[in-house]
Design a protein around this motif. Structure first.
Motif, mmCIF file in Angstrom:
data_model
loop_
_atom_site.group_PDB
_atom_site.id
_atom_site.type_symbol
_atom_site.label_atom_id
_atom_site.label_comp_id
_atom_site.label_asym_id
_atom_site.label_seq_id
_atom_site.Cartn_x
_atom_site.Cartn_y
_atom_site.Cartn_z
ATOM 1 N N SER A 221 0.822 -1.209 0.000
ATOM 2 C CA SER A 221 0.000 0.000 0.000
ATOM 3 C C SER A 221 0.855 1.258 0.000
ATOM 4 O O SER A 221 0.542 2.236 -0.689
ATOM 5 N N VAL A 222 1.937 1.233 0.767
ATOM 6 C CA VAL A 222 2.826 2.401 0.807
ATOM 7 C C VAL A 222 3.467 2.620 -0.558
ATOM 8 O O VAL A 222 3.562 3.756 -1.045
ATOM 9 N N VAL A 223 3.930 1.544 -1.205
ATOM 10 C CA VAL A 223 4.511 1.668 -2.547
ATOM 11 C C VAL A 223 3.479 2.231 -3.524
ATOM 12 O O VAL A 223 3.804 3.070 -4.383
ATOM 13 N N LEU A 224 2.219 1.802 -3.390
ATOM 14 C CA LEU A 224 1.155 2.290 -4.264
ATOM 15 C C LEU A 224 1.018 3.802 -4.189
ATOM 16 O O LEU A 224 0.800 4.469 -5.211
ATOM 17 N N MET B 16 -1.439 -4.462 -7.516
ATOM 18 C CA MET B 16 -0.462 -4.677 -8.588
ATOM 19 C C MET B 16 -0.958 -4.103 -9.908
ATOM 20 O O MET B 16 -0.162 -3.610 -10.725
ATOM 21 N N LEU B 17 -2.268 -4.147 -10.153
ATOM 22 C CA LEU B 17 -2.819 -3.527 -11.363
ATOM 23 C C LEU B 17 -2.600 -2.023 -11.338
ATOM 24 O O LEU B 17 -2.232 -1.419 -12.359
ATOM 25 N N CYS B 18 -2.784 -1.412 -10.167
ATOM 26 C CA CYS B 18 -2.522 0.029 -10.031
ATOM 27 C C CYS B 18 -1.055 0.341 -10.266
ATOM 28 O O CYS B 18 -0.705 1.332 -10.912
ATOM 29 N N TRP B 19 -0.184 -0.530 -9.743
ATOM 30 C CA TRP B 19 1.250 -0.355 -10.013
ATOM 31 C C TRP B 19 1.504 -0.333 -11.522
ATOM 32 O O TRP B 19 2.229 0.524 -12.046
ATOM 33 N N LEU C 277 3.114 2.589 -13.854
ATOM 34 C CA LEU C 277 4.311 2.346 -14.654
ATOM 35 C C LEU C 277 4.072 2.684 -16.128
ATOM 36 O O LEU C 277 4.939 3.280 -16.802
ATOM 37 N N LEU C 278 2.907 2.314 -16.624
ATOM 38 C CA LEU C 278 2.570 2.605 -18.014
ATOM 39 C C LEU C 278 2.465 4.110 -18.238
ATOM 40 O O LEU C 278 3.009 4.642 -19.229
ATOM 41 N N ILE C 279 1.777 4.796 -17.324
ATOM 42 C CA ILE C 279 1.594 6.248 -17.470
ATOM 43 C C ILE C 279 2.932 6.981 -17.476
ATOM 44 O O ILE C 279 3.220 7.794 -18.367
#
Length: 325
Positions: free
Chosen positions: A233-236, A310-313, A317-319
């Protein structure tokens, strides 16, 4: 539901402590109703938080809910609202008997750097025995102070024309220390003496814990997410924060010729502030179904929440991959 309102001099905060017994087989329905009630209360001015404390055992069957508002007038507006009356009408078949509450106006909050457990005791003081009751409370405090783990006490007086109960809240550092005090011979002897000053009393035990960004108010370690969920969550929240700061503030600092060590320090201050007061509360709310142990009870929920993160990650990354060199 009857309301017991209590006030101490000074302090603006207001807390309502509600206890209720749930009918057999209706616990899941009650939890859904309580969550709905929390969401409604959030829309009222001054709302600061809500906490649900399940009973220690099925035999006790006393669920305690705590609502906090910034001012007693704002709490009163919630308690007297039509929205709350509709919710209480909706829940009548969930409760065994009428719930009871105490409203504690003023007072000092529990210290956030410690875990504490609070007992809230309401007393029906006999007419003409108020001064004797206060002297008896002073004696109780002197004995409490000598017991391990004692953290403090507050006395909330009745409000004329609203209710006649006196409410005492005292804190211990752990549930074991609180239970030791409640079962102690010292307290038993004090109660024998105090019985001549009040006709009835009721005890509610409320756990409270604090864990930085992950303060959900669930009462103990069972309310804190697993370390791996906290890290994800923190990484997100941290990754997009750092990237945006690098692309905006970082470029400005470079243009101004600010040294790298100073630029990094300022960026860290900004990122931690944004995480603490903006993004992590949003992440906690959005992922509560997965972060809160009380809600995430199935393997499917654990997996689903991890996949969402992970989908949000991947989206971030894509953006940033498409928008940066």
């Amino acid at each position: 539901m009857g309301v017991t309102a209590s006030r101490v001099p000074g302090g603006d905060g207001a807390t309502v402590v509600t206890s209720q017994k749930i009918r057999e087989g209706r616990v899941d329905a009650y939890k859904r109703w309580q969550e709905k009630t929390n969401h409604v209360a959030e829309r009222f001015d001054g709302f600061e938080g809500a906490e649900l404390y399940p009973p220690d055992s099925a035999e006790e069957n006393e669920w305690v809910v705590v609502f906090r508002f910034a001012h007693v007038e704002q709490l009163t507006a919630w308690l007297d609202s039509g929205a709350r009356r509709d919710l209480m009408d909706e829940a009548r078949l969930l409760f065994e008997g009428a719930p009871t509450q105490e409203v504690l106006a003023g007072g000092e909050p529990a210290p956030q750097e410690q875990e504490v457990v609070t007992a809230v005791i309401s007393h029906s003081v006999l007419p003409g025995k108020e001064r004797d009751f206060l002297r008896w409370q002073d004696k109780v405090l002197k004995v409490q102070e000598k017991h391990p783990g004692f953290r403090g006490t507050e006395l909330f007086e009745p409000v004329e024309g609203i209710q006649d109960k006196w409410v005492v809240a005292f804190r211990f550092d752990t549930r074991d220390h609180l239970d030791d005090w409640l079962a102690s011979g010292d307290r038993e002897r004090l109660l024998e003496e105090g019985n001549q000053y009040f006709s009835a009393y009721h005890v509610r035990k409320i756990g409270s814990a604090f864990s930085g960004w992950f303060r959900f108010g669930e009462g103990d370690e069972a309310g804190i997410p697993s370390n791996w969920k906290q890290a994800m969550s923190v990484v997100l929240a941290l990754y997009p924060t750092v990237m945006v700061l690098n692309l905006t503030v970082g470029k400005v600092f470079n243009g101004w010729g600010i040294p790298g060590y100073l630029s990094l320090f300022i960026s860290n201050v900004l990122s931690v502030s944004i995480l603490t007061w903006v993004l992590m509360p949003l992440v906690n709310s959005a992922l509560a179904f997965w972060l809160l142990p009380d809600r995430a009870r199935s393997a499917r929920t654990h997996v689903a929440g991890a996949l969402v993160v992970m989908l949000c990650w991947a989206v971030f990354l894509l953006i940033f991959g498409l928008t940066t060199d």
